[in-house]
Design an enzyme around this catalytic site. Structure first.
Site, PDB file in Angstrom:
ATOM      1  CB  SER A   1      -4.302  -6.587   4.573  1.00 50.67           C
ATOM      2  OG  SER A   1      -3.908  -5.336   4.100  1.00 50.67           O
TER       3      SER A   1
ATOM      4  CG  HIS B   1      -1.934  -1.005   1.343  1.00 53.36           C
ATOM      5  ND1 HIS B   1      -2.082  -1.818   2.440  1.00 53.36           N
ATOM      6  CD2 HIS B   1      -2.901  -1.390   0.473  1.00 53.36           C
ATOM      7  CE1 HIS B   1      -3.101  -2.632   2.260  1.00 53.36           C
ATOM      8  NE2 HIS B   1      -3.611  -2.418   1.075  1.00 53.36           N
TER       9      HIS B   1
ATOM     10  CE  LYS C   1     -13.905  -6.242   2.675  1.00 56.42           C
ATOM     11  NZ  LYS C   1     -12.635  -5.887   2.043  1.00 56.42           N
TER      12      LYS C   1
ATOM     13  NE  ARG D   1      -3.046  -7.084  -4.441  1.00 54.85           N
ATOM     14  CZ  ARG D   1      -3.849  -7.223  -3.427  1.00 54.85           C
ATOM     15  NH1 ARG D   1      -3.357  -7.501  -2.249  1.00 54.85           N
ATOM     16  NH2 ARG D   1      -5.151  -7.115  -3.572  1.00 54.85           N
TER      17      ARG D   1
HETATM   18  P1  ADP Z   1      -9.869  -3.375  -0.571  1.00 54.53           P
HETATM   19  O1  ADP Z   1     -10.687  -4.128   0.439  1.00 54.53           O
HETATM   20  O2  ADP Z   1     -10.480  -2.089  -1.016  1.00 54.53           O
HETATM   21  O3  ADP Z   1      -9.342  -4.204  -1.723  1.00 54.53           O
HETATM   22  P2  ADP Z   1      -7.185  -3.293   0.479  1.00 54.53           P
HETATM   23  O4  ADP Z   1      -6.756  -2.580   1.704  1.00 54.53           O
HETATM   24  O5  ADP Z   1      -6.979  -4.758   0.451  1.00 54.53           O
HETATM   25  O6  ADP Z   1      -8.659  -2.843   0.282  1.00 54.53           O
HETATM   26  O7  ADP Z   1      -6.457  -2.664  -0.781  1.00 54.53           O
HETATM   27  C1  ADP Z   1      -6.597  -1.320  -1.135  1.00 54.53           C
HETATM   28  C2  ADP Z   1      -5.993  -1.108  -2.504  1.00 54.53           C
HETATM   29  O8  ADP Z   1      -4.609  -1.374  -2.457  1.00 54.53           O
HETATM   30  C3  ADP Z   1      -6.548  -2.044  -3.582  1.00 54.53           C
HETATM   31  O9  ADP Z   1      -6.558  -1.340  -4.805  1.00 54.53           O
HETATM   32  C4  ADP Z   1      -5.543  -3.162  -3.642  1.00 54.53           C
HETATM   33  O10 ADP Z   1      -5.511  -3.766  -4.929  1.00 54.53           O
HETATM   34  C5  ADP Z   1      -4.276  -2.384  -3.380  1.00 54.53           C
HETATM   35  N1  ADP Z   1      -3.255  -3.243  -2.797  1.00 54.53           N
HETATM   36  C6  ADP Z   1      -3.313  -4.049  -1.728  1.00 54.53           C
HETATM   37  N2  ADP Z   1      -2.149  -4.684  -1.498  1.00 54.53           N
HETATM   38  C7  ADP Z   1      -1.315  -4.264  -2.487  1.00 54.53           C
HETATM   39  C8  ADP Z   1       0.030  -4.580  -2.850  1.00 54.53           C
HETATM   40  N3  ADP Z   1       0.749  -5.467  -2.180  1.00 54.53           N
HETATM   41  N4  ADP Z   1       0.536  -3.967  -3.927  1.00 54.53           N
HETATM   42  C9  ADP Z   1      -0.204  -3.092  -4.635  1.00 54.53           C
HETATM   43  N5  ADP Z   1      -1.463  -2.760  -4.371  1.00 54.53           N
HETATM   44  C10 ADP Z   1      -2.022  -3.337  -3.307  1.00 54.53           C
END
Ligand code: ADP
Length: 168
Positions: free
Chosen positions: A129, A18, A42, A91
């Site tokens: 995450s 992130h 969630k 990703r």
């Molecule tokens: P959501 O529940 O909205 O997917 P996340 O917190 O999992 O929330 O992710 C927020 C954003 O960050 C999403 O666009 C996700 O694809 C991106 N994201 C999460 N992990 C990574 C990573 N390791 N590399 C790049 N982008 C990421």
């Protein structure tokens, strides 16, 4: 007029993936708002306030990044904040279908707000995450995957949870 982008997500918790996306994106806009979604559907490990505080701590040196939370529709929030763009991370192909659907729905809801996709550094392409929480809950090391302050917060959280489970 200032160009403001919104980077929305659950951030439960924020990972180095992130952070990579946020830092790459902020260079392209005058301001980036990292916005934690308060999603009642969630059951996150960290409360919205805890997530916001962790992100603030981790990104405190980035003067053009603001950290906030929101409820409801993302486009409404973006509009309220005068955002012209939404940032999402991609990703792998597995992210693509859902992200494409969301970006097209958001465009339909508000054609003035465009979604931009950013790819992280390859070392973070596998990072989620959920994986971080799973590793931490089993006592594994998440060093290098999340900042130190998040590592500590995970340790504290799972220490607390195991105490509760033990007492029950
Ligand atoms: P959501 O529940 O909205 O997917 P996340 O917190 O999992 O929330 O992710 C927020 C954003 O960050 C999403 O666009 C996700 O694809 C991106 N994201 C999460 N992990 C990574 C990573 N390791 N590399 C790049 N982008 C990421």
């Amino acid at each position: 007029m200032k160009k403001i982008a919104i980077y929305p997500g659950t951030f439960d918790p924020i990972t180095n993936g992130h952070i990579d996306i946020a830092k790459r994106s902020v260079r392209l806009f005058d301001k980036l708002i990292v916005a934690v979604l308060n999603n009642p559907k969630k059951t996150p490990l960290f409360t919205v306030n805890e997530r916001v505080e962790l992100i603030r701590e981790v990104l405190k040196d980035e003067v053009t990044i603001e950290v906030d939370y929101f409820n409801g529709l993302l486009v409404d929030y973006a509009n309220k904040k005068q955002g012209c763009a939404i940032i999402r991370g991609l990703r792998a192909i597995s992210d693509f279908e859902y992200e494409m659907q969301m970006s097209l729905i958001n465009r339909r809801l508000n054609p003035n707000i465009d979604t931009f996709f950013k790819m992280p550094s390859e070392e973070y392409t596998f990072l989620t995450s959920s994986a971080v929480k799973e590793i931490a809950s089993l006592g594994g090391s998440v060093a290098g995957l999340v900042p130190r302050v998040v590592e500590k917060a995970l340790k504290d959280k799972f220490k607390h949870i195991s105490v509760i489970q033990f007492e029950v």
